[in-house]
Design a protein around this motif. Structure first.
Motif, PDB file in Angstrom:
ATOM      1  N   LYS A 496       0.846  -1.193   0.000  1.00  0.00           N
ATOM      2  CA  LYS A 496       0.000   0.000   0.000  1.00  0.00           C
ATOM      3  C   LYS A 496       0.883   1.246   0.000  1.00  0.00           C
ATOM      4  O   LYS A 496       0.666   2.172  -0.772  1.00  0.00           O
ATOM      5  CB  LYS A 496      -0.864  -0.050   1.265  1.00  0.00           C
ATOM      6  N   ARG A 497       1.901   1.222   0.856  1.00  0.00           N
ATOM      7  CA  ARG A 497       2.735   2.401   1.027  1.00  0.00           C
ATOM      8  C   ARG A 497       3.452   2.803  -0.265  1.00  0.00           C
ATOM      9  O   ARG A 497       3.580   3.980  -0.584  1.00  0.00           O
ATOM     10  CB  ARG A 497       3.765   2.085   2.121  1.00  0.00           C
ATOM     11  N   PHE A 498       3.924   1.763  -0.997  1.00  0.00           N
ATOM     12  CA  PHE A 498       4.702   2.047  -2.207  1.00  0.00           C
ATOM     13  C   PHE A 498       3.836   2.205  -3.452  1.00  0.00           C
ATOM     14  O   PHE A 498       4.350   2.274  -4.559  1.00  0.00           O
ATOM     15  CB  PHE A 498       5.734   0.945  -2.443  1.00  0.00           C
ATOM     16  N   THR A 499       2.508   2.251  -3.269  1.00  0.00           N
ATOM     17  CA  THR A 499       1.633   2.340  -4.431  1.00  0.00           C
ATOM     18  C   THR A 499       1.990   3.487  -5.384  1.00  0.00           C
ATOM     19  O   THR A 499       1.966   3.309  -6.600  1.00  0.00           O
ATOM     20  CB  THR A 499       0.164   2.455  -3.982  1.00  0.00           C
ATOM     21  N   PRO A 500       2.337   4.695  -4.859  1.00  0.00           N
ATOM     22  CA  PRO A 500       2.650   5.788  -5.789  1.00  0.00           C
ATOM     23  C   PRO A 500       3.794   5.458  -6.745  1.00  0.00           C
ATOM     24  O   PRO A 500       3.957   6.135  -7.764  1.00  0.00           O
ATOM     25  CB  PRO A 500       3.045   6.943  -4.863  1.00  0.00           C
ATOM     26  N   MET A 501       4.583   4.418  -6.439  1.00  0.00           N
ATOM     27  CA  MET A 501       5.682   4.052  -7.329  1.00  0.00           C
ATOM     28  C   MET A 501       5.197   3.541  -8.676  1.00  0.00           C
ATOM     29  O   MET A 501       5.973   3.415  -9.614  1.00  0.00           O
ATOM     30  CB  MET A 501       6.565   2.983  -6.679  1.00  0.00           C
ATOM     31  N   LYS A 502       3.895   3.244  -8.755  1.00  0.00           N
ATOM     32  CA  LYS A 502       3.319   2.774 -10.024  1.00  0.00           C
ATOM     33  C   LYS A 502       3.647   3.729 -11.172  1.00  0.00           C
ATOM     34  O   LYS A 502       3.864   3.307 -12.297  1.00  0.00           O
ATOM     35  CB  LYS A 502       1.794   2.686  -9.894  1.00  0.00           C
ATOM     36  N   TYR A 504       6.226   5.324 -11.811  1.00  0.00           N
ATOM     37  CA  TYR A 504       7.589   5.235 -12.370  1.00  0.00           C
ATOM     38  C   TYR A 504       7.853   3.916 -13.067  1.00  0.00           C
ATOM     39  O   TYR A 504       8.916   3.708 -13.609  1.00  0.00           O
ATOM     40  CB  TYR A 504       8.615   5.435 -11.247  1.00  0.00           C
ATOM     41  N   ASP A 505       6.900   3.009 -12.990  1.00  0.00           N
ATOM     42  CA  ASP A 505       7.126   1.674 -13.550  1.00  0.00           C
ATOM     43  C   ASP A 505       7.049   1.731 -15.068  1.00  0.00           C
ATOM     44  O   ASP A 505       6.043   2.155 -15.617  1.00  0.00           O
ATOM     45  CB  ASP A 505       6.084   0.707 -12.983  1.00  0.00           C
TER      46      ASP A 505
ATOM     47  N   ASP B   2      -5.930   1.030  -3.144  1.00  0.00           N
ATOM     48  CA  ASP B   2      -5.024   0.924  -4.274  1.00  0.00           C
ATOM     49  C   ASP B   2      -3.776   0.168  -3.833  1.00  0.00           C
ATOM     50  O   ASP B   2      -3.197   0.487  -2.798  1.00  0.00           O
ATOM     51  CB  ASP B   2      -4.663   2.343  -4.741  1.00  0.00           C
ATOM     52  N   TRP B   3      -3.407  -0.835  -4.595  1.00  0.00           N
ATOM     53  CA  TRP B   3      -2.255  -1.645  -4.220  1.00  0.00           C
ATOM     54  C   TRP B   3      -1.283  -1.742  -5.377  1.00  0.00           C
ATOM     55  O   TRP B   3      -1.663  -1.575  -6.526  1.00  0.00           O
ATOM     56  CB  TRP B   3      -2.675  -3.069  -3.855  1.00  0.00           C
ATOM     57  N   ILE B   4      -0.049  -2.031  -5.040  1.00  0.00           N
ATOM     58  CA  ILE B   4       0.926  -2.324  -6.085  1.00  0.00           C
ATOM     59  C   ILE B   4       1.377  -3.761  -5.880  1.00  0.00           C
ATOM     60  O   ILE B   4       1.509  -4.217  -4.740  1.00  0.00           O
ATOM     61  CB  ILE B   4       2.114  -1.322  -6.041  1.00  0.00           C
ATOM     62  N   ARG B   8       5.713  -5.877  -9.459  1.00  0.00           N
ATOM     63  CA  ARG B   8       6.075  -4.549  -9.973  1.00  0.00           C
ATOM     64  C   ARG B   8       7.128  -3.899  -9.079  1.00  0.00           C
ATOM     65  O   ARG B   8       8.045  -3.239  -9.560  1.00  0.00           O
ATOM     66  CB  ARG B   8       4.844  -3.658 -10.054  1.00  0.00           C
ATOM     67  N   LEU B  12      10.869  -2.636 -10.013  1.00  0.00           N
ATOM     68  CA  LEU B  12      11.396  -1.297  -9.732  1.00  0.00           C
ATOM     69  C   LEU B  12      12.621  -1.357  -8.829  1.00  0.00           C
ATOM     70  O   LEU B  12      13.284  -0.347  -8.612  1.00  0.00           O
ATOM     71  CB  LEU B  12      10.318  -0.462  -9.045  1.00  0.00           C
ATOM     72  N   ASN B 211       4.318  10.533   0.785  1.00  0.00           N
ATOM     73  CA  ASN B 211       4.445   9.508  -0.251  1.00  0.00           C
ATOM     74  C   ASN B 211       3.687   9.821  -1.544  1.00  0.00           C
ATOM     75  O   ASN B 211       3.641   8.995  -2.442  1.00  0.00           O
ATOM     76  CB  ASN B 211       3.983   8.137   0.257  1.00  0.00           C
ATOM     77  N   MET B 278      10.914   6.697  -2.853  1.00  0.00           N
ATOM     78  CA  MET B 278       9.722   7.307  -3.430  1.00  0.00           C
ATOM     79  C   MET B 278      10.053   8.704  -3.946  1.00  0.00           C
ATOM     80  O   MET B 278       9.562   9.133  -4.986  1.00  0.00           O
ATOM     81  CB  MET B 278       8.608   7.397  -2.389  1.00  0.00           C
TER      82      MET B 278
END
Lengths: 505, 315
Positions: A496-502, A504-505, B2-4, B8, B12, B211, B278
């Protein structure tokens, strides 16, 4: 820079887990400790009743009692017979119950009660020396008839078992030839069978069995034929030639020993009644380890007081497992590492809802008072000490108020570890000052959430049962915790925390 | 929600908490080196020998009775910072920027009196802010006057530059700007803005707050796109030197740029956070692995900084 191979570590962990589980399985099989709580096992209560008329002299009544009948395990035995001396005499594998009395007259009734547990793994005792066959002298014309019948049976068979089966078949009324009719009379049939088998070189004997049926009274024994095949005694139905001990048949007497001898009495007879009972499997297991001497491996040998303490202590590893999982794999933020476990332990004693209310009340009141303390400008050590005393006051106050209002829950507040609560209050208030109320809320709810999860696991009846009766399972828990210490993957919360990294993918 | 997906994140090269703890901190940081970073006073003394400058030390308060000297010492000073030597995450740091008669003015422009500061010193000595709750010492340092080129981006606080140094190589950097939300502090989880910096040039890459990507500073309204740090190579070399000073294989180096003295070391961190990834929009793992796979490590801080600028430049 330690870049050692982790293989020995993984092997050690694997060994830990395997040892824990296999020890538990071994104890389950060997001692019959059940996996689940409330599991019930059937137990047969068999009562032998001996009746005789005493002839006004000293009496010695001796009844053959089973020691280890095949397919059953003897659980307990006792005699009921007022005024009689009683003991169990064991002589070369032959157990006899003996009642004695100096002088008696009139009809007498003696009781012998025994409990048997069906156990498919129980084997009858093997004879130490090979039984010898008894040579029988037959007179003519029986001798010829016997020889001929045995000859026919031998022709159609290859082993002692098949020989026995054939012989029984030949002796049945519908297949009887002239020779057999000459030999067999109804009353001597079994005796004759035993003699003939012995004559042909197969050791044979009779055995008495009791057919177990729930709530039967005045049952008598059924006689079976047994032959020795070189290794063990095999049981045959003397009428149908069926081999093996039927299910629910308890062999009461085997071999040549007499069933009942009464000295000083007439008209003696034995009858049996039986009852099928169910006993909690755990109780059964504990009754057994007293007799098997494996009891030293369990906590049941300890005094009750220690037992109840260990019941509690042994739950702690489960709480630790939950905390490790929640923090390492899920990523829940808690205040303090093991505070959630201690709160959960307190919940186990107070039950959840009253515990939760009490905990929140104490912490909330404590936070208010801590606010005042901090304005007093005290040194940290004395502030914490003052806080501990305050927490005791608060819990005492809540207990008294709760009691006056008729809630028992007030009393249970005392189960909370005071020092832990005091520290919680202190840390929470510092957190409040420095990071704001939001962080307090996050860590506070995180701690409570983990504590509730740990509580739910620890208070499950199955968890208490398994941890207490299979303490070796803690090795497996230890292994799991060590494994988690090696987890280098993403925590659930990080996804959840790293979601904003999407982006840059 | 929202999840990653973990896949992925792997692609990264995102370093996560568990891997950082097990594969980097536990493996490359010797326990015996921790006192250097967990104690700001020891840090100051250790790095000084390796030519790394830190803010000027004004006073060290070790005992309760020394607090009385504090007032005399502070008498002639305009601005200073009180720090617990063993504090972490900026906890317990009080920055005084000015005087108004008997009152001191905090960085957040709140006014406090001398007893307030003395109480604060007492708390520090009792170990309220120290990592293990053990007794601590308070250090009073000269106030850092941030270089105006950077100071204008930050709201009420000194902007600092966090550089993650792995085995002496600077691998990733970010600029941390205080905001109203962060109360003049430069901690990202408290709401400070993190601006990723290109290791090759010292130019800003992109910025995040809580973030979330942002383009303008929430308080000053300035665009965060074209920030450029001066004397970048010198700063990287300075960060790199801290490796020799402490022996820590994996650490965060916090630097500030003082208006008069140039780059100064603020503090070291043996457990630097993961938010730097981030701010940069890049994962740390590929860079850490490329250093781990080096056959021979470079010997001097200069060489390591040069290698990092060549290898990890964003292009």
């Amino acid at each position: 820079m330690t870049n050692r191979s982790r293989l020995p570590f993984y092997i050690a962990v694997l060994l830990l887990i395997a040892t824990g589980i296999s020890l538990a399985i071994w104890r389950h099989i060997e001692l019959g400790i059940p996996w689940l709580t409330g599991e019930q096992r059937p137990v047969w209560m068999v009562e032998a009743r001996v009746d005789f008329d005493a002839t006004n002299e000293s009496v010695l009544a001796s009844l053959k009692v089973p020691g280890q009948p095949p397919g059953f395990r003897l659980l307990s035995e006792q005699a009921a017979s007022p005024g009689y001396g009683f003991s169990i005499i064991e002589k070369s594998g032959n157990r006899r119950a003996e009642w004695t009395k100096r002088s008696v007259s009139g009809p007498q009734t003696l009781y012998f009660k025994a409990q048997f547990v069906p156990d498919t793994t129980a084997k009858s005792v093997l004879p130490i020396t090979t039984p010898e066959t008894r040579r029988v002298f037959w007179e003519e014309p029986q001798a010829t008839a016997v020889r001929e019948i045995l000859e026919r049976a031998r022709e159609r068979s290859s082993t002692p078992e098949s020989m026995t089966r054939e012989l029984i078949r030949l002796m049945q009324p519908d297949t009887r030839t002239q020779n057999t009719t000459l030999l067999v009379a109804e009353e001597n049939y079994l005796e004759l069978l035993v003699d003939m088998l012995n004559h042909s070189g197969i050791p044979a004997r009779t055995a008495d069995g009791l057919k177990l049926e729930d709530a039967r009274r005045r049952q008598s024994l059924m006689t079976f034929l047994q032959i020795y095949d070189g290794q063990q005694w095999l049981t045959f139905d003397p009428q149908s030639a069926e081999q093996g001990v039927p299910e629910n048949l308890l062999l009461w007497r085997e071999g040549s020993a007499s069933l009942l001898d009464v000295v000083g009495g007439d008209n003696s007879e034995v009858s049996f009644s039986m009852l099928r009972q169910t006993v909690p499997a755990l109780q059964l297991a504990t009754m057994q380890f007293e007799s098997t001497g494996l009891g030293f491996l369990s906590f049941y040998e300890l005094p009750i007081e220690e037992q109840s303490m260990f019941r509690m202590l042994l739950l702690l590893p489960l709480g630790a497992l939950v905390v490790a999982f929640m923090r390492i794999v899920i990523g829940v933020r808690t205040s303090g590492t093991f505070m959630p476990v201690l709160i959960a332990v307190a919940f186990v004693q107070t039950t959840l809802v009253p515990g939760l209310i009490a905990f929140l009340a104490v912490v909330a009141i404590g936070l208010l008072m801590r606010g005042y303390l901090s304005s007093l400008n005290l040194l940290l050590v004395s502030r914490i000490s003052a806080l501990i005393i305050l927490v005791i006051f608060i819990t005492a106050g809540l207990s008294i108020i709760g009691y006056q209002m008729g809630f028992n829950t007030g009393m249970t507040v005392t189960f909370f570890p005071m020092v832990i609560i005091a520290w919680t209050i202190e840390r929470m208030s510092i957190l409040w000052e420095e990071e704001g109320g939001r962080e307090v809320l996050v860590q506070g709810t995180g701690s409570l959430f983990v504590a509730i999860c740990a509580y739910l696991l620890m208070s499950a009846p199955l968890a208490g049962h398994l941890t207490f009766n299979f303490p070796e399972l803690h090795l497996a828990i230890l292994g799991l915790i060590l494994l988690m210490g090696q987890y280098t993957g993403y925590k659930l919360s990080e996804l959840k925390r790293f979601t904003p990294m999407k982006v840059y993918d | 929600m929202d999840w990653i997906s973990p896949r992925r994140l792997n692609r990264l090269g995102m370093l996560n908490m568990n891997r950082r703890n097990v594969d980097y901190i536990a493996r490359y940081n010797e326990r015996s080196s921790y006192p250097f970073v967990d104690n700001k006073l020891k840090t100051k003394l250790a790095v000084a020998e390796y030519g790394v400058k830190t803010p000027k030390l004004l006073q060290v308060v070790r005992q309760q009775h020394e607090i009385s000297h504090f007032r005399e010492m502070a008498e002639g000073l305009e601005g200073f910072a009180i720090k617990p030597a063993k504090g972490s995450g900026g906890k317990g740091i009080t920055v005084i920027t000015g005087r108004d008669n008997e009152e001191y003015i905090k960085a957040s422009s709140a006014r406090v009196d001398a007893p307030y500061l003395e109480r604060h010193l007492t708390n520090i000595l009792a170990g309220l802010y120290s990592l293990a709750g053990t007794p601590d010492v308070a250090i009073v340092e000269n106030l850092v006057e941030s270089a105006p080129s950077l100071a204008r981006y930050s709201f009420q606080g000194v902007p600092d530059i966090r550089i993650v140094v792995f085995q002496g190589y600077p691998v990733m950097a970010m600029l941390r700007l205080a905001t109203t939300a962060s109360d003049g502090k430069a901690n990202l989880h408290q709401g400070a803005v993190g601006v990723g910096l290109d290791i090759g040039s010292g130019k800003s890459l992109n910025a995040v707050q809580y973030n979330r990507p942002i383009t303008l500073h929430p308080d000053t309204g300035l665009a965060l796109e074209n920030i450029e740090i001066e004397a970048w190579g010198e700063m990287l070399e300075m960060a790199s030197r801290c490796y020799e000073a402490t022996g820590l294989g994996y650490m965060g180096v916090d630097l500030v740029v003082d208006a008069t003295e140039g780059p100064l070391l603020l503090e070291l961190n043996a457990r630097p956070g993961l938010a730097i990834q981030m701010a940069n929009g890049r994962g740390l793992l590929p860079r850490l692995r490329s250093i781990e796979s080096l056959k021979r490590l470079h010997f001097t801080p200069q060489e390591r900084a040069d290698f990092a600028m060549r290898t990890f430049a964003a292009l």
